[in-house]
Write an enzyme that holds these catalytic residues in place. Structure first.
Site, PDB file in Angstrom:
ATOM      1  N   PHE A  83       0.816  -1.224   0.000  1.00  0.00           N
ATOM      2  CA  PHE A  83       0.000   0.000   0.000  1.00  0.00           C
ATOM      3  C   PHE A  83       0.851   1.278   0.000  1.00  0.00           C
TER       4      PHE A  83
ATOM      5  N   ASP B 111      10.623  -6.667  -3.525  1.00  0.00           N
ATOM      6  CA  ASP B 111       9.416  -7.106  -2.821  1.00  0.00           C
ATOM      7  C   ASP B 111       9.248  -8.610  -3.042  1.00  0.00           C
TER       8      ASP B 111
ATOM      9  N   LEU C 265       6.427 -10.099  -2.711  1.00  0.00           N
ATOM     10  CA  LEU C 265       5.020 -10.288  -3.125  1.00  0.00           C
ATOM     11  C   LEU C 265       4.329 -11.276  -2.189  1.00  0.00           C
TER      12      LEU C 265
ATOM     13  N   ASP D 112      13.228 -11.688  -1.250  1.00  0.00           N
ATOM     14  CA  ASP D 112      12.874 -11.620   0.163  1.00  0.00           C
ATOM     15  C   ASP D 112      13.946 -10.794   0.887  1.00  0.00           C
TER      16      ASP D 112
ATOM     17  N   THR E 177       6.132   2.925  12.885  1.00  0.00           N
ATOM     18  CA  THR E 177       4.714   3.201  13.154  1.00  0.00           C
ATOM     19  C   THR E 177       4.526   3.813  14.542  1.00  0.00           C
ATOM     20  N   ASP E 178       3.451   4.588  14.694  1.00  0.00           N
ATOM     21  CA  ASP E 178       3.122   5.136  16.022  1.00  0.00           C
ATOM     22  C   ASP E 178       2.758   4.021  17.008  1.00  0.00           C
ATOM     23  N   GLU E 179       2.469   2.814  16.495  1.00  0.00           N
ATOM     24  CA  GLU E 179       2.018   1.743  17.392  1.00  0.00           C
ATOM     25  C   GLU E 179       3.126   1.273  18.331  1.00  0.00           C
TER      26      GLU E 179
ATOM     27  N   TYR F  74       2.571  -7.335  16.374  1.00  0.00           N
ATOM     28  CA  TYR F  74       2.992  -6.474  15.256  1.00  0.00           C
ATOM     29  C   TYR F  74       3.818  -5.302  15.776  1.00  0.00           C
TER      30      TYR F  74
ATOM     31  N   LYS G 185       7.838  -4.304  15.243  1.00  0.00           N
ATOM     32  CA  LYS G 185       8.288  -3.029  14.663  1.00  0.00           C
ATOM     33  C   LYS G 185       9.208  -2.300  15.664  1.00  0.00           C
TER      34      LYS G 185
ATOM     35  N   ASN H 222      -2.670   5.215   8.066  1.00  0.00           N
ATOM     36  CA  ASN H 222      -2.796   5.759   6.709  1.00  0.00           C
ATOM     37  C   ASN H 222      -4.104   5.328   6.061  1.00  0.00           C
TER      38      ASN H 222
ATOM     39  N   LYS I 234      -7.538  -3.950   6.146  1.00  0.00           N
ATOM     40  CA  LYS I 234      -7.460  -2.808   7.056  1.00  0.00           C
ATOM     41  C   LYS I 234      -8.829  -2.131   7.076  1.00  0.00           C
TER      42      LYS I 234
ATOM     43  N   ASN J 113     -13.534   4.839  16.041  1.00  0.00           N
ATOM     44  CA  ASN J 113     -13.922   3.888  14.996  1.00  0.00           C
ATOM     45  C   ASN J 113     -15.409   3.999  14.668  1.00  0.00           C
TER      46      ASN J 113
ATOM     47  N   HIS K 139      -6.624  -4.759  22.362  1.00  0.00           N
ATOM     48  CA  HIS K 139      -6.921  -3.638  21.456  1.00  0.00           C
ATOM     49  C   HIS K 139      -6.464  -2.291  22.023  1.00  0.00           C
TER      50      HIS K 139
HETATM   51  P1  NAD Z   1       1.470  -3.667   3.213  1.00  0.00           P
HETATM   52  O1  NAD Z   1       1.193  -4.917   3.961  1.00  0.00           O
HETATM   53  O2  NAD Z   1       0.430  -3.111   2.298  1.00  0.00           O
HETATM   54  O3  NAD Z   1       2.806  -3.848   2.345  1.00  0.00           O
HETATM   55  C1  NAD Z   1       3.916  -4.567   2.815  1.00  0.00           C
HETATM   56  C2  NAD Z   1       4.773  -4.929   1.598  1.00  0.00           C
HETATM   57  O4  NAD Z   1       5.964  -5.614   2.087  1.00  0.00           O
HETATM   58  C3  NAD Z   1       4.087  -5.899   0.621  1.00  0.00           C
HETATM   59  O5  NAD Z   1       4.291  -5.479  -0.713  1.00  0.00           O
HETATM   60  C4  NAD Z   1       4.795  -7.229   0.887  1.00  0.00           C
HETATM   61  O6  NAD Z   1       4.831  -8.092  -0.244  1.00  0.00           O
HETATM   62  C5  NAD Z   1       6.192  -6.756   1.274  1.00  0.00           C
HETATM   63  N1  NAD Z   1       6.921  -7.758   2.076  1.00  0.00           N
HETATM   64  C6  NAD Z   1       6.444  -8.434   3.159  1.00  0.00           C
HETATM   65  N2  NAD Z   1       7.394  -9.297   3.600  1.00  0.00           N
HETATM   66  C7  NAD Z   1       8.476  -9.133   2.782  1.00  0.00           C
HETATM   67  C8  NAD Z   1       9.758  -9.748   2.718  1.00  0.00           C
HETATM   68  N3  NAD Z   1      10.124 -10.688   3.607  1.00  0.00           N
HETATM   69  N4  NAD Z   1      10.615  -9.364   1.755  1.00  0.00           N
HETATM   70  C9  NAD Z   1      10.250  -8.412   0.835  1.00  0.00           C
HETATM   71  N5  NAD Z   1       9.046  -7.815   0.840  1.00  0.00           N
HETATM   72  C10 NAD Z   1       8.168  -8.166   1.799  1.00  0.00           C
HETATM   73  O7  NAD Z   1       1.879  -2.592   4.319  1.00  0.00           O
HETATM   74  P2  NAD Z   1       1.754  -1.002   4.319  1.00  0.00           P
HETATM   75  O8  NAD Z   1       0.493  -0.623   4.980  1.00  0.00           O
HETATM   76  O9  NAD Z   1       2.078  -0.490   2.968  1.00  0.00           O
HETATM   77  O10 NAD Z   1       2.931  -0.632   5.332  1.00  0.00           O
HETATM   78  C11 NAD Z   1       4.249  -0.369   4.861  1.00  0.00           C
HETATM   79  C12 NAD Z   1       5.139   0.016   6.033  1.00  0.00           C
HETATM   80  O11 NAD Z   1       4.598   1.162   6.680  1.00  0.00           O
HETATM   81  C13 NAD Z   1       5.251  -1.066   7.102  1.00  0.00           C
HETATM   82  O12 NAD Z   1       6.578  -1.111   7.551  1.00  0.00           O
HETATM   83  C14 NAD Z   1       4.309  -0.593   8.211  1.00  0.00           C
HETATM   84  O13 NAD Z   1       4.749  -1.049   9.463  1.00  0.00           O
HETATM   85  C15 NAD Z   1       4.456   0.906   8.070  1.00  0.00           C
HETATM   86  N6  NAD Z   1       3.283   1.697   8.510  1.00  0.00           N
HETATM   87  C16 NAD Z   1       2.034   1.437   8.035  1.00  0.00           C
HETATM   88  C17 NAD Z   1       0.958   2.231   8.432  1.00  0.00           C
HETATM   89  C18 NAD Z   1      -0.441   2.012   7.888  1.00  0.00           C
HETATM   90  O14 NAD Z   1      -1.381   2.662   8.342  1.00  0.00           O
HETATM   91  N7  NAD Z   1      -0.633   1.134   6.898  1.00  0.00           N
HETATM   92  C19 NAD Z   1       1.168   3.277   9.351  1.00  0.00           C
HETATM   93  C20 NAD Z   1       2.460   3.518   9.819  1.00  0.00           C
HETATM   94  C21 NAD Z   1       3.516   2.728   9.388  1.00  0.00           C
HETATM   95  P1  TYD Z   2      -6.620  -1.447  11.365  1.00  0.00           P
HETATM   96  O1  TYD Z   2      -7.016  -0.852  10.044  1.00  0.00           O
HETATM   97  O2  TYD Z   2      -6.387  -2.918  11.440  1.00  0.00           O
HETATM   98  O3  TYD Z   2      -5.327  -0.629  11.826  1.00  0.00           O
HETATM   99  P2  TYD Z   2      -4.535  -0.651  13.267  1.00  0.00           P
HETATM  100  O4  TYD Z   2      -4.958  -1.820  14.049  1.00  0.00           O
HETATM  101  O5  TYD Z   2      -3.113  -0.763  12.822  1.00  0.00           O
HETATM  102  O6  TYD Z   2      -4.857   0.661  13.906  1.00  0.00           O
HETATM  103  O7  TYD Z   2      -7.710  -1.075  12.454  1.00  0.00           O
HETATM  104  C1  TYD Z   2      -8.044   0.283  12.702  1.00  0.00           C
HETATM  105  C2  TYD Z   2      -9.061   0.300  13.833  1.00  0.00           C
HETATM  106  O8  TYD Z   2     -10.279  -0.314  13.369  1.00  0.00           O
HETATM  107  C3  TYD Z   2      -8.614  -0.496  15.042  1.00  0.00           C
HETATM  108  O9  TYD Z   2      -8.998   0.183  16.227  1.00  0.00           O
HETATM  109  C4  TYD Z   2      -9.370  -1.804  14.940  1.00  0.00           C
HETATM  110  C5  TYD Z   2     -10.647  -1.413  14.217  1.00  0.00           C
HETATM  111  N1  TYD Z   2     -11.200  -2.488  13.343  1.00  0.00           N
HETATM  112  C6  TYD Z   2     -12.541  -2.880  13.499  1.00  0.00           C
HETATM  113  O10 TYD Z   2     -13.293  -2.355  14.334  1.00  0.00           O
HETATM  114  N2  TYD Z   2     -13.010  -3.871  12.690  1.00  0.00           N
HETATM  115  C7  TYD Z   2     -12.236  -4.494  11.755  1.00  0.00           C
HETATM  116  O11 TYD Z   2     -12.711  -5.408  11.056  1.00  0.00           O
HETATM  117  C8  TYD Z   2     -10.865  -4.059  11.599  1.00  0.00           C
HETATM  118  C9  TYD Z   2      -9.955  -4.706  10.598  1.00  0.00           C
HETATM  119  C10 TYD Z   2     -10.396  -3.052  12.426  1.00  0.00           C
END
Ligand code: NAD
Ligand code: TYD
Length: 350
Positions: free
Chosen positions: A13, A35, A37, A61, A125-127, A153, A157, A183, A192, A252, A279
């Protein structure tokens, strides 16, 4: 300015949005995307770039040191997105999270140190900061907040952040760590919450809201995140951490009602289900450091317009998510939601 950039996890993403953003923002940059994949990596996310003269895809990988080292050797900078990224999956099975997020990050760091890489930007991540109380709206995470991850998770991180810190401190690697809030935007894997709820509703299905629905997340549009990462890549100070957020806290339940409203549905489409284990109650990011030091600010995340345009993207691109939802993802979805009991005690109605 770095012109040869290796991006890990660029088929997911945020990585795919970043590649598209960087190719436009930097007409001289050559990008390599490595990647594996995994289930969330999708070549369709970058199909339009397959023949782009400044873009190369490598299927590998990040844990494979022999494949990774020559790629890092050719790069001036690495932007490291690759990760297992979904909290619910980390509750079902922690092992892929330790492998990719911890071992994979260290494999990249080893290569970066050995090849004297100029810059390593680690996307965290903020998590990693854990959870805030709902009634302490005066508190937000700063870069100085304690690291207190609560999910497998987040813990994986946090471990990767510590490894990046150690590579900087011990070997002098030029590193920056970014910690962004939740995001939203195009190409987010529909496990998500936002794409899951939107695609469920488009298909006429209910949306599974965890627990009382009062958990709070701080939402930022993915392009604002991408712009912040580029600012850090260009101008971030080595060894520093930068929080990224858009001051957009939503419960939420409010988020769900906004999505229902945009798609013309009512509260009867909410299915209140048992809460997620462990949670986190509230995330909120203080991003004053990156705004002050690097001159970045969020400009694309304002609610509700940014949410409306994101929902619209999923409405207009059914082929993208239907192909995902018809594949192996179905099995995971069945495991997580199939027999999930209703929320208990009864959720708040307001
Ligand atoms: P995503 O799951 O959509 O993408 C992860 C990508 O990593 C995929 O393309 C997957 O194929 C690749 N990948 C996984 N394991 C791999 C490996 N062993 N070798 C090579 N490639 C591999 O995740 P995302 O939401 O795009 O998140 C990207 C980064 O941003 C992550 O590090 C996540 O912790 C961080 N992040 C995400 C969010 C969010 O809200 N999505 C917020 C803050 C930080
Ligand atoms: P998520 O998109 O999984 O992101 P994160 O856990 O990294 O914050 O979830 C966002 C919020 O939505 C989280 O508080 C959990 C809630 N959630 C639901 O209520 N139902 C769902 O099916 C999912 C996936 C998440």
């Amino acid at each position: 300015m770095f012109s040869r950039v290796l991006i890990t996890g660029g088929s997911g993403f945020i990585g795919s949005n970043f590649i598209r953003y960087l190719l436009t923002a930097r007409p001289d940059a050559h990008l390599t995307n490595v990647d594996v994949l995994s289930y969330s990596g999708n070549q369709e996310n970058l199909r339009d770039l397959e023949d782009h003269p400044r873009y190369t895809f490598i299927h590998a990988d990040i844990c494979d040191a022999d494949k990774i080292r020559p790629l890092v050797a050719e790069a001036e900078a690495v932007v490291h997105f690759a990760a297992e990224s979904h909290v619910d999956r980390s509750i079902l099975d922690t092992r892929p999270f330790i492998r990719t997020n911890v071992l994979g990050t260290q494999t990249l760091l080893d290569a970066a140190v050995a090849t004297k890489l100029e810059r390593f930007v680690h996307i965290s991540t903020d998590e990693v900061y854990g959870s805030l109380l709902l009634d302490r709206t005066d508190l937000r995470f700063t870069e100085e907040s304690a690291i207190k991850p609560n999910s497998p998770y987040a813990a994986s991180k946090a471990a990767s952040d510590m490894l990046v810190r150690a590579a900087h401190h011990t070997f002098g690697l030029n590193t920056c760590i970014t910690r962004c809030s939740n995001n939203f935007g195009p190409y987010q894997f529909p496990e998500k919450v936002i794409p899951l709820f939107v695609t469920n509703l488009i298909e006429g299905k209910k949306v599974p809201l965890y627990g009382d629905g009062l958990n709070v997340r701080d939402w930022i549009h993915v392009e604002d995140h991408c712009e912040a990462i580029l600012a850090v890549l260009d101008r971030g100070k080595s060894g520093e951490v930068y929080n990224i957020g858009a001051d957009n806290e939503q419960s939420n339940l409010d988020l769900t009602r906004s999505i229902l409203h945009i798609l013309g549905k009512g509260d009867d489409f909410i299915r209140h289900v048992e809460d997620r284990l462990g949670h986190d109650r509230r995330y909120a990011i203080d991003s004053s450091k990156i705004r002050r030091e690097l001159g970045w600010s969020a400009s694309r995340s304002a609610w509700p317009d940014a949410l409306i345009s994101t929902v619209d993207w999923y409405v207009k691109n059914p082929g993208w998510w239907q192909r995902i939802r018809s594949g192996a993802y179905r099995e995971f979805h069945e495991t997580l939601y199939g027999n999930r009991p209703p929320a208990n005690p009864a959720p708040a109605s307001a």
